[in-house]
Design an enzyme around this catalytic site. Structure first.
Site, PDB file in Angstrom:
ATOM      1  N   HIS A 164       0.854  -0.989  -0.168  1.00  0.00           N
ATOM      2  CA  HIS A 164      -0.001  -0.131   0.049  1.00  0.00           C
ATOM      3  C   HIS A 164       0.850   1.359  -0.071  1.00  0.00           C
ATOM      4  O   HIS A 164       1.119   1.823   1.042  1.00  0.00           O
ATOM      5  CB  HIS A 164      -0.746  -0.001   1.304  1.00  0.00           C
ATOM      6  CG  HIS A 164      -2.125   0.942   1.083  1.00  0.00           C
ATOM      7  ND1 HIS A 164      -3.333   0.654   1.526  1.00  0.00           N
ATOM      8  CD2 HIS A 164      -2.135   2.229   0.762  1.00  0.00           C
ATOM      9  CE1 HIS A 164      -4.170   1.757   1.436  1.00  0.00           C
ATOM     10  NE2 HIS A 164      -3.415   2.931   0.947  1.00  0.00           N
ATOM     11  N   HIS A 199       1.599   5.009  -2.226  1.00  0.00           N
ATOM     12  CA  HIS A 199       1.224   6.159  -3.329  1.00  0.00           C
ATOM     13  C   HIS A 199       2.589   6.666  -3.933  1.00  0.00           C
ATOM     14  O   HIS A 199       3.258   7.555  -3.124  1.00  0.00           O
ATOM     15  CB  HIS A 199       0.285   7.118  -2.682  1.00  0.00           C
ATOM     16  CG  HIS A 199      -0.944   6.555  -2.175  1.00  0.00           C
ATOM     17  ND1 HIS A 199      -2.046   6.574  -2.850  1.00  0.00           N
ATOM     18  CD2 HIS A 199      -1.009   6.076  -0.757  1.00  0.00           C
ATOM     19  CE1 HIS A 199      -2.856   5.941  -2.015  1.00  0.00           C
ATOM     20  NE2 HIS A 199      -2.286   5.641  -0.798  1.00  0.00           N
ATOM     21  N   ARG A 220       2.523   8.543  -6.851  1.00  0.00           N
ATOM     22  CA  ARG A 220       1.976   9.976  -7.229  1.00  0.00           C
ATOM     23  C   ARG A 220       2.341  10.053  -8.831  1.00  0.00           C
ATOM     24  O   ARG A 220       2.048  11.299  -9.277  1.00  0.00           O
ATOM     25  CB  ARG A 220       2.649  10.872  -6.309  1.00  0.00           C
ATOM     26  CG  ARG A 220       2.561  10.773  -4.933  1.00  0.00           C
ATOM     27  CD  ARG A 220       0.877  10.823  -4.632  1.00  0.00           C
ATOM     28  NE  ARG A 220       0.668  11.397  -3.221  1.00  0.00           N
ATOM     29  CZ  ARG A 220      -0.506  10.810  -2.635  1.00  0.00           C
ATOM     30  NH1 ARG A 220      -1.231  10.534  -3.402  1.00  0.00           N
ATOM     31  NH2 ARG A 220      -0.619  11.161  -1.286  1.00  0.00           N
ATOM     32  N   ASP A 256      -8.791   3.064  -3.590  1.00  0.00           N
ATOM     33  CA  ASP A 256      -7.959   3.457  -2.366  1.00  0.00           C
ATOM     34  C   ASP A 256      -7.958   5.178  -2.332  1.00  0.00           C
ATOM     35  O   ASP A 256      -7.962   5.641  -3.457  1.00  0.00           O
ATOM     36  CB  ASP A 256      -6.534   3.061  -2.101  1.00  0.00           C
ATOM     37  CG  ASP A 256      -6.181   3.582  -0.714  1.00  0.00           C
ATOM     38  OD1 ASP A 256      -6.602   3.258   0.207  1.00  0.00           O
ATOM     39  OD2 ASP A 256      -5.178   4.447  -0.771  1.00  0.00           O
ATOM     40  N   HIS A 294      -5.658  -0.525   5.354  1.00  0.00           N
ATOM     41  CA  HIS A 294      -5.381   0.298   6.628  1.00  0.00           C
ATOM     42  C   HIS A 294      -6.461   0.332   7.585  1.00  0.00           C
ATOM     43  O   HIS A 294      -7.088   1.233   8.028  1.00  0.00           O
ATOM     44  CB  HIS A 294      -5.090   1.677   6.069  1.00  0.00           C
ATOM     45  CG  HIS A 294      -5.956   2.195   5.172  1.00  0.00           C
ATOM     46  ND1 HIS A 294      -7.511   2.229   5.320  1.00  0.00           N
ATOM     47  CD2 HIS A 294      -5.778   2.955   3.976  1.00  0.00           C
ATOM     48  CE1 HIS A 294      -8.063   3.054   4.101  1.00  0.00           C
ATOM     49  NE2 HIS A 294      -6.988   3.312   3.626  1.00  0.00           N
ATOM     50  N   ASN A 323      -6.044   9.253   6.683  1.00  0.00           N
ATOM     51  CA  ASN A 323      -6.908   8.937   6.689  1.00  0.00           C
ATOM     52  C   ASN A 323      -7.021   7.213   6.409  1.00  0.00           C
ATOM     53  O   ASN A 323      -6.343   6.839   5.291  1.00  0.00           O
ATOM     54  CB  ASN A 323      -7.868   9.376   5.471  1.00  0.00           C
ATOM     55  CG  ASN A 323      -9.423   9.004   5.510  1.00  0.00           C
ATOM     56  OD1 ASN A 323      -9.848   8.782   6.342  1.00  0.00           O
ATOM     57  ND2 ASN A 323     -10.027   9.098   4.156  1.00  0.00           N
ATOM     58  N   ASP A 373       1.072   2.660   3.693  1.00  0.00           N
ATOM     59  CA  ASP A 373       0.328   3.937   3.299  1.00  0.00           C
ATOM     60  C   ASP A 373       1.073   5.221   2.977  1.00  0.00           C
ATOM     61  O   ASP A 373       0.547   6.109   3.163  1.00  0.00           O
ATOM     62  CB  ASP A 373      -0.979   4.169   4.090  1.00  0.00           C
ATOM     63  CG  ASP A 373      -2.147   4.914   3.323  1.00  0.00           C
ATOM     64  OD1 ASP A 373      -1.910   5.073   2.299  1.00  0.00           O
ATOM     65  OD2 ASP A 373      -3.090   5.002   4.020  1.00  0.00           O
ATOM     66  N   GLY A 428      -2.515  12.365   4.578  1.00  0.00           N
ATOM     67  CA  GLY A 428      -1.445  11.629   4.176  1.00  0.00           C
ATOM     68  C   GLY A 428      -0.092  11.904   4.719  1.00  0.00           C
ATOM     69  O   GLY A 428       0.305  12.852   4.826  1.00  0.00           O
TER      70      GLY A 428
END
Length: 391
Positions: A35, A37, A39, A126, A206, A251, A278, A297
């Site tokens: 998990h 990111h 981007r 997600d 999460h 979150n 995350d 985040g």
């Protein structure tokens, strides 16, 4: 394959890794984060694949699964191939992307799941919960038929409202809108029922609250094909640690000590299978608005193991073997990823230092662990036989 370093003491072998007591060094299989990111494409001012995978290598990770909240969203083979081309050209470690459950992650129309399944790690929206029960049922049916995994961000928007942190004592004391735990666990409950109905391989992203842990434990006992993850910040921090700074906003939010303790119990009894970071970098400006005005985040790849080793293993809350399993074999098993023998990271477990975001390789510098004293420093990461990080 067993690796170890140091020669003044006999290595202690524990399920595929080694610890040398005399040196305080350990060699672990490469970590796997399901998990993150990265981007890119679409938001390279926050992070690039190159920056994010460099941060991953520094944190001991050799496999990453990336979430689809990008521009363009990987809701078609064309968009997915664009992302995979960037990965192929710039990634330092292995990266496999999720495709989105719905077109544009808008929760209205399903992505072409059968066509995307052979090319994606799984399916997720997600950042958003799929609000429609009927759409989620159809998604699970198609994901099951494709033999893939659906990784769900569980959040009922009607219950969440405009909250920015946990709906608890800090929110009330500072007149901030809260996010109730029910916004998470109510959708976990719905999805577990649908997973049982459809036979879908279901993964909960999460997990942050006690009720979700209890629901997943019960579903596993009933034979539902479910796994779940939590993140280091939910295992280490609570609403009692909050400050009015963007680095404490994510979150789901940091919840209560009772929730944290339930997650630790879940790790120890196998209810919580995986620890994922995350990792969600934002620009400095986007994280400068305090709890009310910052984006959700935080970054996590470079701090995950040291923070958990210090606050969970050295304090006796979680055995080292359990922590390593949650970072290596468990995530790979769920998402059908191999564990190559030429992937490993070497750690100096005696090294003590203060977390300094200015030293991060990630573009994202926002972490609630800034200033924390930790033990454990990654001194070498090897991915596919190639050195990708050396301190």
């Amino acid at each position: 394959m067993i690796f170890y370093c140091g020669f003044d003491a006999e290595p202690k072998h524990i399920s595929g890794f080694s610890v040398v007591p005399g040196d305080g060094c350990a060699v672990f299989p490469g970590f796997c984060d399901v998990h993150v990111h990265l981007r890119e494409p679409g938001f390279s001012y926050k992070e690039t694949v190159a920056d994010g995978t460099a941060a991953a290598a520094r944190g001991g990770y050799t496999d990453l699964l990336t979430m689809p909240n990008l521009n363009p969203v990987p809701d078609s083979l064309q968009n997915l191939e664009l992302q995979k081309r960037i990965i192929k050209e710039t990634a330092l470690v292995r990266v496999k992307p999720f495709a989105s459950v719905t077109v544009g992650e808008k929760g209205k129309e399903l992505s072409p799941i059968s066509g995307l399944a052979p090319h994606a790690a799984g399916f997720s929206d997600d950042g958003k919960g799929v609000q429609s029960e009927e759409l989620m049922r159809r998604a699970m049916t198609e994901v099951a038929a494709a033999g893939s995994v659906l990784a769900a961000h569980c959040e009922d928007d009607r219950i969440r409202g405009n909250g920015c942190i946990h709906d608890g004592k800090y929110a009330r004391a500072h007149s901030l809108a809260g996010i109730p735990s029910e916004s998470e666990w109510s959708q976990v409950k719905r999805d577990l029922r649908l997973a049982k109905e459809t036979g879908c391989r279901y993964h909960v992203c999460h997990v942050s609250c006690e009720e979700s842990v209890n629901l997943i434990r019960q579903a596993k006992a009933e034979g539902v094909d479910v796994t779940c993850e939590t993140a280091p910040h939910y295992l280490v921090l609570t609403e009692d640690d909050l400050r009015d700074e963007g680095r404490f906003k994510m979150n789901p939010p940091l919840r209560t000590a009772r929730d944290r303790d339930a997650l630790i119990r879940g790790i120890n009894d196998g209810t919580v299978d995986i620890i994922a970071t995350d990792h969600a970098p934002h620009s400095e400006e986007e994280k400068s608005g305090g709890l009310a005005g910052s984006l959700m985040g935080i970054t996590g790849l470079e701090t995950a193991f040291p923070v958990m080793y210090t606050r969970l293993v050295l304090t006796g809350l979680i055995p080292l073997e359990t922590l390593v399993r949650c970072l290596t074999s468990a995530p790979r098993k769920r998402f059908s990823l191999p564990q190559p023998e030429d992937d490993f990271s070497v750690w100096d477990l005696n090294s003590e230092y203060t977390v300094n975001p200015a030293e991060f390789l990630s573009k994202g510098k926002s972490t609630p662990f800034a200033g924390m004293t930790v033990r454990g420093k990654c001194i070498l990461t090897v991915c596919g036989g190639k050195t990708v990080w050396k301190a």
